[in-house]
Design a protein around this motif. Sequence first.
Motif, short mmCIF file in Angstrom:
data_model
loop_
_atom_site.label_atom_id
_atom_site.label_comp_id
_atom_site.label_asym_id
_atom_site.label_seq_id
_atom_site.Cartn_x
_atom_site.Cartn_y
_atom_site.Cartn_z
N GLU A 115 0.83 -1.21 0.00
CA GLU A 115 0.00 0.00 0.00
C GLU A 115 0.87 1.26 0.00
O GLU A 115 0.51 2.26 -0.64
CB GLU A 115 -0.93 -0.01 1.21
CG GLU A 115 -2.02 -1.07 1.09
CD GLU A 115 -2.89 -1.16 2.34
OE1 GLU A 115 -3.99 -1.72 2.24
OE2 GLU A 115 -2.46 -0.68 3.41
N ILE A 118 1.82 1.82 -3.57
CA ILE A 118 0.70 2.33 -4.37
C ILE A 118 0.54 3.83 -4.16
O ILE A 118 0.36 4.60 -5.12
CB ILE A 118 -0.60 1.58 -4.01
CG1 ILE A 118 -0.52 0.12 -4.47
CG2 ILE A 118 -1.81 2.27 -4.66
CD1 ILE A 118 -1.69 -0.73 -4.01
N GLY A 122 1.48 6.63 -6.80
CA GLY A 122 0.32 7.45 -7.14
C GLY A 122 0.68 8.92 -7.18
O GLY A 122 0.15 9.69 -8.01
N PRO A 128 -3.25 2.47 -9.33
CA PRO A 128 -2.89 1.31 -8.49
C PRO A 128 -2.41 0.08 -9.26
O PRO A 128 -1.41 -0.54 -8.85
CB PRO A 128 -4.17 1.04 -7.69
CG PRO A 128 -4.78 2.40 -7.54
CD PRO A 128 -4.54 3.07 -8.86
#
Length: 218
Positions: A115, A118, A122, A128
């Motif tokens: 995460e 991501i 981002g 994602p």
Amino acid sequence: MKTGGRTASFTLRDVVEAGTRIGLDQLSMQGVADALGVTTAALYRHVAGRSALERLVGEAILGELTLVDDPAEPAAAHLVSFAMQLRRFTLDHPGTGRYMQRLFPRGPSGLRLLEHQIIALGRRGYDPPAAVALSSAIATMAIGATVAEQERAALLGTPEAEETLAVIAGSELMRQAGAGIPAHTPEDYFVFMLTAAAEGLVTQVPPGRPVPAPGTSC
């Protein structure tokens, strides 16, 4: 172990702490039981088996890894930094590389790392799916290279290593090739390899582009 005629008591947290002290590379049900002063039968009442124990300890160890992201870095540099952080953590925690290679993520600590990537990618314009694809590719190469480095280091000075050097020395072509390669450390080579990989991946999947289907290119 018996204490005053009663079996020593322990908690799952005690199991994880003992396993973390032992380390993933030496982890075993017997080793943890011995560290706790209990029987393996008692340990099995808390942990289903070796795989479950590895997951508990592996996630606890990965929980110590905090990835650092410099938002000013472009995507390729960020991926190299990510790879370097994985390498250093894996070298500092033997067995962690193999743990991540087998299955990933196996729990909340591994999921947190994904995460993080991501979110970090981002910020650089990746959705994602692309962030996971790029991060997974880099992590696979980084961890694989680091595990191989650990295994080579363990063989230094052994007859097997000496035989390998003798094979290389017996080839004129290999001697010529070796003479032209500048002196470098394992980390130098790692950076060279992962930088080339990261730049290639970012060229293949630039920000804002979807992950290409197999057999196609951007």
